[in-house]
Scaffold this motif. Structure first.
Motif, PDB file in Angstrom:
ATOM      1  N   ILE A  26     -37.327 -14.062 -27.955  1.00 30.40           N
ATOM      2  CA  ILE A  26     -35.872 -14.068 -28.051  1.00 30.40           C
ATOM      3  C   ILE A  26     -35.289 -12.852 -27.342  1.00 30.40           C
ATOM      4  CG2 ILE A  26     -35.839 -15.305 -30.260  1.00 30.40           C
ATOM      5  CD1 ILE A  26     -35.188 -12.589 -31.601  1.00 30.40           C
ATOM      6  N   THR A  27     -34.011 -12.943 -27.038  1.00 32.41           N
ATOM      7  CA  THR A  27     -33.236 -11.810 -26.558  1.00 32.41           C
ATOM      8  C   THR A  27     -32.095 -11.633 -27.537  1.00 32.41           C
ATOM      9  OG1 THR A  27     -33.756 -12.340 -24.261  1.00 32.41           O
ATOM     10  CG2 THR A  27     -31.885 -10.892 -24.646  1.00 32.41           C
ATOM     11  N   ALA A  28     -31.937 -10.416 -28.051  1.00 40.47           N
ATOM     12  CA  ALA A  28     -30.867 -10.140 -29.006  1.00 40.47           C
ATOM     13  C   ALA A  28     -29.940  -9.091 -28.416  1.00 40.47           C
ATOM     14  CB  ALA A  28     -31.440  -9.647 -30.325  1.00 40.47           C
ATOM     15  N   TYR A  29     -28.652  -9.329 -28.559  1.00 44.96           N
ATOM     16  CA  TYR A  29     -27.638  -8.395 -28.090  1.00 44.96           C
ATOM     17  C   TYR A  29     -26.998  -7.759 -29.316  1.00 44.96           C
ATOM     18  CZ  TYR A  29     -28.257 -10.916 -23.739  1.00 44.96           C
ATOM     19  OH  TYR A  29     -28.800 -11.483 -22.614  1.00 44.96           O
ATOM     20  N   LEU A  30     -27.086  -6.430 -29.368  1.00 45.82           N
ATOM     21  CA  LEU A  30     -26.552  -5.669 -30.497  1.00 45.82           C
ATOM     22  C   LEU A  30     -25.629  -4.586 -29.988  1.00 45.82           C
ATOM     23  CD1 LEU A  30     -29.931  -5.053 -32.302  1.00 45.82           C
ATOM     24  CD2 LEU A  30     -28.142  -6.494 -33.182  1.00 45.82           C
ATOM     25  N   THR A  31     -24.607  -4.281 -30.745  1.00 41.98           N
ATOM     26  CA  THR A  31     -23.784  -3.117 -30.474  1.00 41.98           C
ATOM     27  C   THR A  31     -24.388  -1.982 -31.285  1.00 41.98           C
ATOM     28  OG1 THR A  31     -21.844  -4.512 -30.202  1.00 41.98           O
ATOM     29  CG2 THR A  31     -21.453  -2.176 -30.612  1.00 41.98           C
ATOM     30  N   LEU A  32     -24.770  -0.921 -30.604  1.00 46.00           N
ATOM     31  CA  LEU A  32     -25.433   0.187 -31.274  1.00 46.00           C
ATOM     32  C   LEU A  32     -24.499   0.824 -32.296  1.00 46.00           C
ATOM     33  CD1 LEU A  32     -28.089   1.754 -31.276  1.00 46.00           C
ATOM     34  CD2 LEU A  32     -27.068   3.320 -29.632  1.00 46.00           C
ATOM     35  N   PRO A  33     -24.899   0.808 -33.572  1.00 45.95           N
ATOM     36  CA  PRO A  33     -24.044   1.379 -34.620  1.00 45.95           C
ATOM     37  C   PRO A  33     -24.208   2.894 -34.716  1.00 45.95           C
ATOM     38  CG  PRO A  33     -26.009   0.461 -35.595  1.00 45.95           C
ATOM     39  CD  PRO A  33     -26.092   0.185 -34.114  1.00 45.95           C
ATOM     40  N   SER A  34     -23.361   3.501 -35.510  1.00 48.85           N
ATOM     41  CA  SER A  34     -23.509   4.932 -35.765  1.00 48.85           C
ATOM     42  C   SER A  34     -24.725   5.142 -36.669  1.00 48.85           C
ATOM     43  CB  SER A  34     -22.251   5.478 -36.453  1.00 48.85           C
ATOM     44  OG  SER A  34     -22.136   4.927 -37.755  1.00 48.85           O
ATOM     45  N   VAL A  35     -25.171   6.370 -36.738  1.00 48.92           N
ATOM     46  CA  VAL A  35     -26.345   6.692 -37.557  1.00 48.92           C
ATOM     47  C   VAL A  35     -26.116   6.312 -39.017  1.00 48.92           C
ATOM     48  CG1 VAL A  35     -27.819   8.566 -38.373  1.00 48.92           C
ATOM     49  CG2 VAL A  35     -27.070   8.533 -36.004  1.00 48.92           C
ATOM     50  N   LYS A  36     -24.897   6.501 -39.505  1.00 51.92           N
ATOM     51  CA  LYS A  36     -24.591   6.200 -40.907  1.00 51.92           C
ATOM     52  C   LYS A  36     -24.610   4.703 -41.209  1.00 51.92           C
ATOM     53  CE  LYS A  36     -21.816  10.309 -41.639  1.00 51.92           C
ATOM     54  NZ  LYS A  36     -20.512  10.839 -41.982  1.00 51.92           N
ATOM     55  N   LYS A  37     -24.395   3.877 -40.200  1.00 48.16           N
ATOM     56  CA  LYS A  37     -24.341   2.431 -40.420  1.00 48.16           C
ATOM     57  C   LYS A  37     -25.533   1.702 -39.809  1.00 48.16           C
ATOM     58  CE  LYS A  37     -19.361   2.194 -40.720  1.00 48.16           C
ATOM     59  NZ  LYS A  37     -18.168   1.476 -40.329  1.00 48.16           N
ATOM     60  N   MET A  38     -26.624   2.427 -39.536  1.00 49.02           N
ATOM     61  CA  MET A  38     -27.804   1.850 -38.912  1.00 49.02           C
ATOM     62  C   MET A  38     -28.393   0.753 -39.806  1.00 49.02           C
ATOM     63  SD  MET A  38     -29.563   2.015 -36.146  1.00 49.02           S
ATOM     64  CE  MET A  38     -28.907   3.501 -35.445  1.00 49.02           C
ATOM     65  N   PRO A  39     -28.552  -0.481 -39.276  1.00 55.17           N
ATOM     66  CA  PRO A  39     -29.108  -1.560 -40.090  1.00 55.17           C
ATOM     67  C   PRO A  39     -30.596  -1.340 -40.351  1.00 55.17           C
ATOM     68  CG  PRO A  39     -28.720  -2.318 -37.855  1.00 55.17           C
ATOM     69  CD  PRO A  39     -28.179  -0.924 -37.952  1.00 55.17           C
ATOM     70  N   VAL A  40     -31.010  -1.617 -41.568  1.00 58.82           N
ATOM     71  CA  VAL A  40     -32.398  -1.468 -41.967  1.00 58.82           C
ATOM     72  C   VAL A  40     -32.782  -2.696 -42.759  1.00 58.82           C
ATOM     73  CG1 VAL A  40     -34.034  -0.026 -43.262  1.00 58.82           C
ATOM     74  CG2 VAL A  40     -32.054   1.026 -42.180  1.00 58.82           C
ATOM     75  N   GLY A  41     -34.003  -3.176 -42.564  1.00 59.98           N
ATOM     76  CA  GLY A  41     -34.474  -4.310 -43.342  1.00 59.98           C
ATOM     77  C   GLY A  41     -35.316  -5.255 -42.516  1.00 59.98           C
ATOM     78  N   ARG A  42     -35.514  -6.439 -43.048  1.00 67.17           N
ATOM     79  CA  ARG A  42     -36.293  -7.468 -42.357  1.00 67.17           C
ATOM     80  C   ARG A  42     -35.582  -7.864 -41.076  1.00 67.17           C
ATOM     81  NH1 ARG A  42     -39.966 -11.092 -45.380  1.00 67.17           N
ATOM     82  NH2 ARG A  42     -39.377 -12.445 -43.684  1.00 67.17           N
ATOM     83  N   MET A  43     -36.355  -8.029 -40.020  1.00 68.44           N
ATOM     84  CA  MET A  43     -35.788  -8.313 -38.703  1.00 68.44           C
ATOM     85  C   MET A  43     -34.884  -9.539 -38.700  1.00 68.44           C
ATOM     86  SD  MET A  43     -35.616  -7.426 -35.493  1.00 68.44           S
ATOM     87  CE  MET A  43     -37.007  -6.434 -35.086  1.00 68.44           C
ATOM     88  N   ASP A  44     -35.278 -10.612 -39.375  1.00 70.30           N
ATOM     89  CA  ASP A  44     -34.472 -11.836 -39.369  1.00 70.30           C
ATOM     90  C   ASP A  44     -33.100 -11.610 -39.990  1.00 70.30           C
ATOM     91  OD1 ASP A  44     -35.800 -11.513 -41.827  1.00 70.30           O
ATOM     92  OD2 ASP A  44     -35.787 -13.653 -42.242  1.00 70.30           O
ATOM     93  N   LYS A  45     -33.061 -10.873 -41.089  1.00 71.53           N
ATOM     94  CA  LYS A  45     -31.784 -10.614 -41.756  1.00 71.53           C
ATOM     95  C   LYS A  45     -30.918  -9.652 -40.952  1.00 71.53           C
ATOM     96  CE  LYS A  45     -33.184 -11.761 -46.390  1.00 71.53           C
ATOM     97  NZ  LYS A  45     -33.154 -11.407 -47.789  1.00 71.53           N
ATOM     98  N   VAL A  46     -31.533  -8.619 -40.379  1.00 66.34           N
ATOM     99  CA  VAL A  46     -30.786  -7.656 -39.568  1.00 66.34           C
ATOM    100  C   VAL A  46     -30.164  -8.362 -38.368  1.00 66.34           C
ATOM    101  CG1 VAL A  46     -31.014  -5.650 -38.045  1.00 66.34           C
ATOM    102  CG2 VAL A  46     -32.089  -5.621 -40.292  1.00 66.34           C
ATOM    103  N   LEU A  47     -30.936  -9.202 -37.679  1.00 61.72           N
ATOM    104  CA  LEU A  47     -30.406  -9.912 -36.511  1.00 61.72           C
ATOM    105  C   LEU A  47     -29.302 -10.885 -36.894  1.00 61.72           C
ATOM    106  CD1 LEU A  47     -33.607 -10.622 -34.410  1.00 61.72           C
ATOM    107  CD2 LEU A  47     -31.800  -8.977 -33.937  1.00 61.72           C
ATOM    108  N   SER A  48     -29.482 -11.607 -37.993  1.00 63.76           N
ATOM    109  CA  SER A  48     -28.459 -12.575 -38.376  1.00 63.76           C
ATOM    110  C   SER A  48     -27.150 -11.898 -38.786  1.00 63.76           C
ATOM    111  CB  SER A  48     -28.963 -13.489 -39.495  1.00 63.76           C
ATOM    112  OG  SER A  48     -29.163 -12.773 -40.680  1.00 63.76           O
ATOM    113  N   LYS A  49     -27.234 -10.703 -39.365  1.00 61.41           N
ATOM    114  CA  LYS A  49     -26.025 -10.000 -39.820  1.00 61.41           C
ATOM    115  C   LYS A  49     -25.361  -9.176 -38.722  1.00 61.41           C
ATOM    116  CE  LYS A  49     -26.986  -9.193 -44.704  1.00 61.41           C
ATOM    117  NZ  LYS A  49     -27.221  -8.130 -45.691  1.00 61.41           N
TER     118      LYS A  49
END
Length: 61
Positions: A26-49
């Motif tokens: 897959i190719t995923a496009y993300l907007t890089l968040p700030s350090v305080k809002k860095m997503p953490v968790g299972r890859m599937d949930k992080v990508l979907s959110k």
């Protein structure tokens, strides 16, 4: 007694709507968040959110 579906959250290609499964490229496009809002968790949930777009290999070429 193996897992039939690797993902807990169903991911679909943003372009063609194909359901993505374990082992798919897959190719995923993300907007890089700030350090305080860095997503953490299972890859599937992080990508979907947090992803702007997730594409299967065919659609990302």
């Amino acid at each position: 007694m193996g897992l039939k579906n690797f993902f807990n959250t169903e991911l679909k290609c943003s372009i063609c709507g194909k359901t993505l499964k374990s082992g798919d490229e897959i190719t995923a496009y993300l907007t890089l968040p700030s350090v305080k809002k860095m997503p953490v968790g299972r890859m599937d949930k992080v990508l979907s959110k947090h992803s702007d777009k997730v594409c299967c290999k065919k659609c990302s070429e």
